[in-house]
Design a protein around this motif. Structure first.
Motif, PDB file in Angstrom:
ATOM      1  N   MET A  34      19.067  -5.223 -24.216  1.00 44.90           N
ATOM      2  CA  MET A  34      17.864  -4.569 -23.717  1.00 44.90           C
ATOM      3  C   MET A  34      18.036  -4.182 -22.257  1.00 44.90           C
ATOM      4  O   MET A  34      18.614  -4.936 -21.474  1.00 44.90           O
ATOM      5  N   ILE A  35      17.567  -3.005 -21.913  1.00 43.64           N
ATOM      6  CA  ILE A  35      17.525  -2.548 -20.528  1.00 43.64           C
ATOM      7  C   ILE A  35      16.060  -2.276 -20.184  1.00 43.64           C
ATOM      8  O   ILE A  35      15.369  -1.568 -20.919  1.00 43.64           O
ATOM      9  N   LEU A  36      15.594  -2.856 -19.082  1.00 45.12           N
ATOM     10  CA  LEU A  36      14.224  -2.623 -18.623  1.00 45.12           C
ATOM     11  C   LEU A  36      14.285  -2.009 -17.235  1.00 45.12           C
ATOM     12  O   LEU A  36      14.877  -2.585 -16.319  1.00 45.12           O
ATOM     13  N   VAL A  37      13.679  -0.845 -17.086  1.00 46.70           N
ATOM     14  CA  VAL A  37      13.704  -0.109 -15.819  1.00 46.70           C
ATOM     15  C   VAL A  37      12.275   0.104 -15.346  1.00 46.70           C
ATOM     16  O   VAL A  37      11.425   0.599 -16.099  1.00 46.70           O
ATOM     17  N   GLU A  38      12.000  -0.264 -14.105  1.00 42.07           N
ATOM     18  CA  GLU A  38      10.704   0.022 -13.494  1.00 42.07           C
ATOM     19  C   GLU A  38      10.755   1.438 -12.944  1.00 42.07           C
ATOM     20  O   GLU A  38      11.544   1.742 -12.049  1.00 42.07           O
ATOM     21  N   GLU A  39       9.920   2.307 -13.471  1.00 39.42           N
ATOM     22  CA  GLU A  39      10.017   3.722 -13.140  1.00 39.42           C
ATOM     23  C   GLU A  39       9.123   4.150 -11.991  1.00 39.42           C
ATOM     24  O   GLU A  39       9.235   5.280 -11.513  1.00 39.42           O
ATOM     25  N   THR A  40       8.199   3.309 -11.570  1.00 40.70           N
ATOM     26  CA  THR A  40       7.357   3.624 -10.424  1.00 40.70           C
ATOM     27  C   THR A  40       7.510   2.536  -9.365  1.00 40.70           C
ATOM     28  O   THR A  40       7.741   1.368  -9.685  1.00 40.70           O
ATOM     29  N   THR A  41       7.388   2.941  -8.125  1.00 39.37           N
ATOM     30  CA  THR A  41       7.497   2.006  -7.003  1.00 39.37           C
ATOM     31  C   THR A  41       6.165   1.947  -6.271  1.00 39.37           C
ATOM     32  O   THR A  41       5.566   2.975  -5.969  1.00 39.37           O
ATOM     33  N   LEU A  42       5.706   0.745  -6.010  1.00 33.51           N
ATOM     34  CA  LEU A  42       4.438   0.588  -5.298  1.00 33.51           C
ATOM     35  C   LEU A  42       4.570   1.041  -3.846  1.00 33.51           C
ATOM     36  O   LEU A  42       5.536   0.691  -3.163  1.00 33.51           O
ATOM     37  N   ALA A  43       3.605   1.797  -3.383  1.00 38.43           N
ATOM     38  CA  ALA A  43       3.559   2.162  -1.969  1.00 38.43           C
ATOM     39  C   ALA A  43       3.111   0.953  -1.153  1.00 38.43           C
ATOM     40  O   ALA A  43       2.386   0.074  -1.649  1.00 38.43           O
ATOM     41  N   ASP A  44       3.527   0.890   0.091  1.00 38.23           N
ATOM     42  CA  ASP A  44       3.100  -0.208   0.961  1.00 38.23           C
ATOM     43  C   ASP A  44       1.581  -0.293   1.051  1.00 38.23           C
ATOM     44  O   ASP A  44       1.015  -1.380   1.180  1.00 38.23           O
ATOM     45  N   ALA A  45       0.910   0.862   0.966  1.00 31.66           N
ATOM     46  CA  ALA A  45      -0.551   0.888   1.080  1.00 31.66           C
ATOM     47  C   ALA A  45      -1.231   0.136  -0.058  1.00 31.66           C
ATOM     48  O   ALA A  45      -2.384  -0.290   0.076  1.00 31.66           O
ATOM     49  N   ALA A  46      -0.537  -0.021  -1.203  1.00 29.34           N
ATOM     50  CA  ALA A  46      -1.115  -0.734  -2.338  1.00 29.34           C
ATOM     51  C   ALA A  46      -1.004  -2.245  -2.193  1.00 29.34           C
ATOM     52  O   ALA A  46      -1.649  -2.993  -2.935  1.00 29.34           O
ATOM     53  N   LEU A  47      -0.193  -2.703  -1.241  1.00 29.04           N
ATOM     54  CA  LEU A  47       0.046  -4.134  -1.069  1.00 29.04           C
ATOM     55  C   LEU A  47      -1.020  -4.752  -0.159  1.00 29.04           C
ATOM     56  O   LEU A  47      -1.526  -4.090   0.746  1.00 29.04           O
ATOM     57  N   PRO A  48      -1.339  -6.023  -0.350  1.00 33.28           N
ATOM     58  CA  PRO A  48      -2.398  -6.675   0.435  1.00 33.28           C
ATOM     59  C   PRO A  48      -1.906  -7.159   1.807  1.00 33.28           C
ATOM     60  O   PRO A  48      -1.949  -8.344   2.116  1.00 33.28           O
ATOM     61  N   VAL A  49      -1.460  -6.199   2.615  1.00 29.19           N
ATOM     62  CA  VAL A  49      -0.932  -6.555   3.939  1.00 29.19           C
ATOM     63  C   VAL A  49      -2.021  -7.178   4.805  1.00 29.19           C
ATOM     64  O   VAL A  49      -1.792  -8.184   5.493  1.00 29.19           O
ATOM     65  N   ALA A  50      -3.227  -6.579   4.797  1.00 29.28           N
ATOM     66  CA  ALA A  50      -4.323  -7.125   5.608  1.00 29.28           C
ATOM     67  C   ALA A  50      -4.690  -8.535   5.159  1.00 29.28           C
ATOM     68  O   ALA A  50      -4.960  -9.412   5.994  1.00 29.28           O
ATOM     69  N   GLU A  51      -4.677  -8.766   3.847  1.00 26.29           N
ATOM     70  CA  GLU A  51      -4.994 -10.096   3.331  1.00 26.29           C
ATOM     71  C   GLU A  51      -3.940 -11.114   3.756  1.00 26.29           C
ATOM     72  O   GLU A  51      -4.274 -12.254   4.095  1.00 26.29           O
ATOM     73  N   LEU A  52      -2.684 -10.705   3.741  1.00 29.52           N
ATOM     74  CA  LEU A  52      -1.625 -11.621   4.179  1.00 29.52           C
ATOM     75  C   LEU A  52      -1.738 -11.903   5.669  1.00 29.52           C
ATOM     76  O   LEU A  52      -1.561 -13.050   6.111  1.00 29.52           O
TER      77      LEU A  52
END
Length: 201
Positions: free
Chosen positions: A1-19
């Motif tokens: 089996m090969i599993l490929v993540e085809e989309t990459t999360l933008a930094d803006a989607a990450l909870p930087v302010a929460e961290l």
């Protein structure tokens, strides 16, 4: 089996302010806000999310994936490796010369189980796969499109682990084991990730 993540999360989607807020509460001092610092925090969040997702088999923020198989693991039910799955965009049979044949959705359906989603046939079995061909499945997995939709215990586990990575960033050995509090938060989400049915290939 090969599993490929085809989309990459933008930094803006990450909870930087929460961290940043989590670190401030834990350390008692403010972090200097800068683009470089935000990129560093985003990196620790990505590492923490990858660890939590790897340990649980659960995708926190929605992304698209492509799974390639040399045949169905079980023609009566094909398990998907990540959960929860919100949509299967398509399934196709790809042969060696690059020609692909879509399998129409009237031949299969998604069982959107939060622990172990499956693709099942609308009949006795999934369509047969010719010798030398591959099955290509494209699907979307994830709890939500934004951080507010992530289950609170998993969201807290990510923040705790990212903070640990930040605080121990000069010590590579700190990433080898999960802190006890993080392990406790993700325990109920952990499941045996079963891809095979009766025929493991």
């Amino acid at each position: 089996m090969i599993l490929v993540e085809e989309t990459t999360l933008a930094d803006a989607a990450l909870p930087v302010a929460e961290l940043r807020a989590h670190l401030r509460l834990g350390s008692g001092f403010d972090l200097a806000e800068s683009s470089d610092e935000d990129r560093a925090l985003a990196g620790f969040l990505r590492a923490a999310m990858a660890t939590i997702e790897g340990r649980t088999g659960k995708v926190l923020l929605s992304r698209q994936y492509r799974m390639v198989l040399d045949d169905w693991r079980d023609s009566a039910a094909q398990a998907l490796p990540m959960a929860p799955v919100s949509e299967v965009q398509g399934i196709e049979i790809s042969v060696a010369d690059g020609i692909s044949r879509a399998i129409a959705s009237q031949h299969w359906y998604l069982v959107a189980d939060i622990t172990r989603p499956f693709i099942r046939p609308r009949g006795a079995a999934l369509p047969s796969v010719p010798e030398g061909a591959n099955v290509v499945i494209r699907f979307t997995a994830g709890f939500a499109d934004n951080w507010a939709g992530v289950p609170p215990d998993l969201a807290q586990a990510v923040l705790m682990l990212a903070a640990r990575y930040y605080e121990d960033r000069s010590d590579d050995s700190a990433r080898r084991a999960l802190p006890m509090g993080v392990s406790a938060l993700i325990e109920r989400w952990r499941a045996v990730r079963v891809l095979a049915g009766r025929r493991a290939r």
